[in-house]
Scaffold this active site. Structure first.
Site, PDB file in Angstrom:
ATOM      1  N   GLY A 272       0.822  -1.102  -0.167  1.00 22.85           N
ATOM      2  CA  GLY A 272       0.503   0.221   0.195  1.00 22.85           C
ATOM      3  C   GLY A 272       0.631   1.426   0.402  1.00 22.85           C
TER       4      GLY A 272
ATOM      5  N   ASP B 172       1.570 -11.253   6.833  1.00 25.39           N
ATOM      6  CA  ASP B 172       2.225 -10.754   6.026  1.00 25.39           C
ATOM      7  C   ASP B 172       3.588  -9.974   6.169  1.00 25.39           C
ATOM      8  OD1 ASP B 172       0.268  -9.528   8.164  1.00 25.39           O
ATOM      9  OD2 ASP B 172       0.631  -7.581   7.025  1.00 25.39           O
ATOM     10  N   ASN B 173       4.017  -9.877   7.679  1.00 26.75           N
ATOM     11  CA  ASN B 173       5.586  -9.913   7.605  1.00 26.75           C
ATOM     12  C   ASN B 173       6.362 -11.122   8.119  1.00 26.75           C
ATOM     13  OD1 ASN B 173       4.821  -7.258   7.426  1.00 26.75           O
ATOM     14  ND2 ASN B 173       4.067  -6.860   9.702  1.00 26.75           N
TER      15      ASN B 173
ATOM     16  N   ARG C 291      14.238   0.146   0.396  1.00 30.07           N
ATOM     17  CA  ARG C 291      14.868  -1.880   0.216  1.00 30.07           C
ATOM     18  C   ARG C 291      15.355  -2.647   0.035  1.00 30.07           C
ATOM     19  NH1 ARG C 291       9.954  -3.705   4.968  1.00 30.07           N
ATOM     20  NH2 ARG C 291       8.602  -4.194   2.757  1.00 30.07           N
TER      21      ARG C 291
HETATM   22  P1  AMP Z   1       2.578  -3.275   7.759  1.00 31.33           P
HETATM   23  O1  AMP Z   1       1.639  -3.225   9.639  1.00 31.33           O
HETATM   24  O2  AMP Z   1       3.460  -1.744   7.863  1.00 31.33           O
HETATM   25  O3  AMP Z   1       2.655  -4.593   7.807  1.00 31.33           O
HETATM   26  O4  AMP Z   1       1.674  -2.939   6.998  1.00 31.33           O
HETATM   27  C1  AMP Z   1      -0.315  -3.393   7.086  1.00 31.33           C
HETATM   28  C2  AMP Z   1      -0.960  -2.930   5.841  1.00 31.33           C
HETATM   29  O5  AMP Z   1      -0.905  -1.573   5.279  1.00 31.33           O
HETATM   30  C3  AMP Z   1       0.407  -3.355   4.670  1.00 31.33           C
HETATM   31  O6  AMP Z   1      -0.704  -3.208   3.427  1.00 31.33           O
HETATM   32  C4  AMP Z   1       0.443  -1.857   4.303  1.00 31.33           C
HETATM   33  O7  AMP Z   1       1.175  -1.623   2.915  1.00 31.33           O
HETATM   34  C5  AMP Z   1      -0.700  -1.044   4.645  1.00 31.33           C
HETATM   35  N1  AMP Z   1      -0.528   0.051   4.888  1.00 31.33           N
HETATM   36  C6  AMP Z   1       0.578   0.825   6.247  1.00 31.33           C
HETATM   37  N2  AMP Z   1       0.982   2.269   6.306  1.00 31.33           N
HETATM   38  C7  AMP Z   1       0.333   2.419   5.237  1.00 31.33           C
HETATM   39  C8  AMP Z   1      -0.049   3.870   4.237  1.00 31.33           C
HETATM   40  N3  AMP Z   1       0.651   5.040   4.839  1.00 31.33           N
HETATM   41  N4  AMP Z   1      -0.110   4.248   3.033  1.00 31.33           N
HETATM   42  C9  AMP Z   1      -1.335   2.670   2.417  1.00 31.33           C
HETATM   43  N5  AMP Z   1      -0.744   1.819   2.917  1.00 31.33           N
HETATM   44  C10 AMP Z   1      -0.155   1.410   4.324  1.00 31.33           C
HETATM   45 MG    MG Z   2       4.869  -5.372   6.723  1.00 29.29          MG
END
Ligand code: AMP
Ligand code: MG
Length: 494
Positions: A93, A253-254, A177
């Protein structure tokens, strides 16, 4: 640069997969990009000219303002269990895979921009990244790499010259990254939940070719893939445990198929040891607490196994049995990896019956004393050749209990053949002195965000790039936080 020679030799294998694996999308340019830090050593490893990366053209790429012609930017589709709840569509995202490079030794790696603007997967988000998380990921992931942990890397950090709106208005940034790949358990889940067995097979073949090529041509490659990921993750999570590292957001997802640490959102190293330690502000139930990480890894691997079942053959019961057998190997593989690392940390070269109990009792003493994780092990190493265990002992109020344990440790060392000085040297190279402690990371972020001062960030990067070395004059960076410096919570910052 020769006009006909592209600055980076991209070789994009993921973008050659069917279009339902990703969205093709260009990064959204930022207003006034400026380079904060460039990882020249990593650039060299990747066969990318660091001089070019530091040039205006290179900066344009690192900021997502203009990509080389042979880049093929895509946002990857994935799903995932977030804190146990399944979300069928997550995806990149706020990140784009701009291409893959194959380094001099034939290793293929992803180059990804994080904070590069909205994509089809952004949901409510702005697709941007605040500067703080960019700096945190840079310094922590690079320190992890130096300490021998499998991890994604940081090639560069830039400021965007734009602001992002979170709880407050913050400066924005973009992280470049580098990863062996960004394929996650959640990538498999994305296709499994859609019943898309053809895509699952293509994805599995892709990751086998890329990460586990030795499995190509074996009798049951997909079962072998499960076994290989189980093993890689057992090793990975054990290596976190050796350092007191808390990932903080072990959602599926991580959870990388290549077995690398990925997503440095709310991660932290523990200061005071306790297995139930949690930093993440959103982890209310302690799901991702330090001591829970192996259980969560096993849980995530079970979710991975479920996605692979359709590839294990038509007989469902037989498929489940094969998956179960591979999954059941996890606790033992984890334990072996954990113990092997603890033996290195405590100066043992061979395994003995009594070791498990020695390890357990040390952790119990540490928990009772709230002893600093890193200092305890470093102190044992420093004094390993001395009569007196003064350095580590000072961390334990119950000196008698600690002395009792040291007596047993010394007894155990009698079965070792190394000379005390050699043992001390090997222990010092297994127990870091300088890690990116939470309060140090927070202070560098504050200096950058509030005062536009990147000096502390650069200094912390330098210090933690030599985690095992004595660094005279920098001892203060080896210390736990003062009471007023303590960081009680970390935030994803997304
Ligand atoms: P994360 O918690 O960083 O692993 O992110 C979980 C999901 O939220 C993933 O699909 C990311 O791409 C999305 N995401 C996190 N931050 C943002 C943002 N600022 N804008 C759009 N999508 C985000
Ligand atoms: Mg992530």
């Amino acid at each position: 640069m020769n006009q006909h020679q592209p600055p980076i030799r991209f070789d994009n294998s993921y973008a050659a997969l069917p279009e339902r694996f990703y969205e093709r999308r260009d990064p959204l340019p930022v207003a006034r990009p400026s380079l904060i830090r460039l990882n020249r050593e990593l650039a060299e490893d990747l066969g990318i000219d660091a001089g070019w990366l530091a040039s205006p053209e290179g900066l344009d790429m690192l900021a997502g303002n203009r990509l080389p012609d042979n880049a093929d930017p895509i946002a990857q589709a994935y799903a995932g269990h977030q804190f146990g709840n399944f979300v069928p569509q997550l995806g990149d995202g706020r990140a784009l895979l701009i291409g893959e490079v194959v380094d001099g030794s034939g290793r293929r790696r992803d180059i990804q921009l994080k904070g590069s603007g909205r994509t089809a997967f952004s949901r409510g988000g702005d697709g941007r990244s605040a500067l703080g998380p960019v700096l945190r990921e840079y310094v922590v992931s690079e320190a992890m790499a130096r300490m021998g942990v499998a991890t994604t890397r940081a090639l560069a950090a830039v400021t965007s010259g734009e602001q992002v709106l979170r709880e407050t208005v913050l400066p924005g940034g973009v992280l470049t990254r580098v990863a062996s790949s960004h394929v996650r358990v959640g990538t498999f889940q994305y296709f499994a939940v859609r019943g898309d067995t053809e895509a699952l097979r293509l994805l599995a073949d892709h990751v086998i070719a890329r990460h586990y090529p030795q499995l190509q041509g074996v009798e049951s490659p997909y079962v072998a893939l499960l076994a290989a990921v189980v093993e890689a993750q057992a090793r990975l999570v054990a290596s976190w445990m050796h350092l007191g590292f808390i990932h903080g957001v072990m959602n599926t997802d991580n959870f990388s198929i290549a077995g690398e640490t990925i997503d440095y959102g709310p991660c932290a190293f523990m200061d005071e040891f306790h297995p139930s330690t949690v930093f993440s502000s959103i982890d209310h139930a302690g799901r991702y607490a330090y001591g829970n990480q192996p259980h969560i890894a096993h849980w995530n691997l079970t979710r991975f196994a479920e996605t692979l079942l359709p590839l294990f053959g038509a007989d469902e019961d037989a498929a489940v049995a094969r998956a179960q057998e591979r999954l059941e190997a996890f606790p033992e593989l984890f334990n072996q990896a954990l113990q092997a690392g603890l033996r290195r940390k405590l100066g043992f070269t061979d395994a003995r019956e009594e070791d498990a109990e020695l390890f357990r009792d040390l952790f119990q003493l540490m928990a009772d004393a709230k002893a600093d994780f890193t200092l305890t092990f470093r102190g044992l190493a420093e004094d390993a050749a001395a009569e007196d265990m003064g350095t580590a002992r000072a961390l334990f109020a119950d000196a008698a209990g600690f002395d009792g344990w040291v007596g047993r440790w010394r007894e155990r060392l009698r079965h070792e053949h190394a000379e005390p000085e050699a043992r001390r040297a090997s222990m010092l190279s297994a127990n870091p002195k300088y890690i990116p402690r939470n309060h140090l990371v927070e202070a560098t972020i504050q200096a950058a965000v509030e005062r536009d001062d990147f000096g502390p960030f650069h200094e912390l990067c330098e210090i933690t790039s030599r985690p095992y070395d004595e660094q005279p004059g920098r001892e203060i960076y080896a210390l736990p936080p003062q009471p007023e410096e303590r960081v009680l919570q970390t935030f994803c910052g997304t």
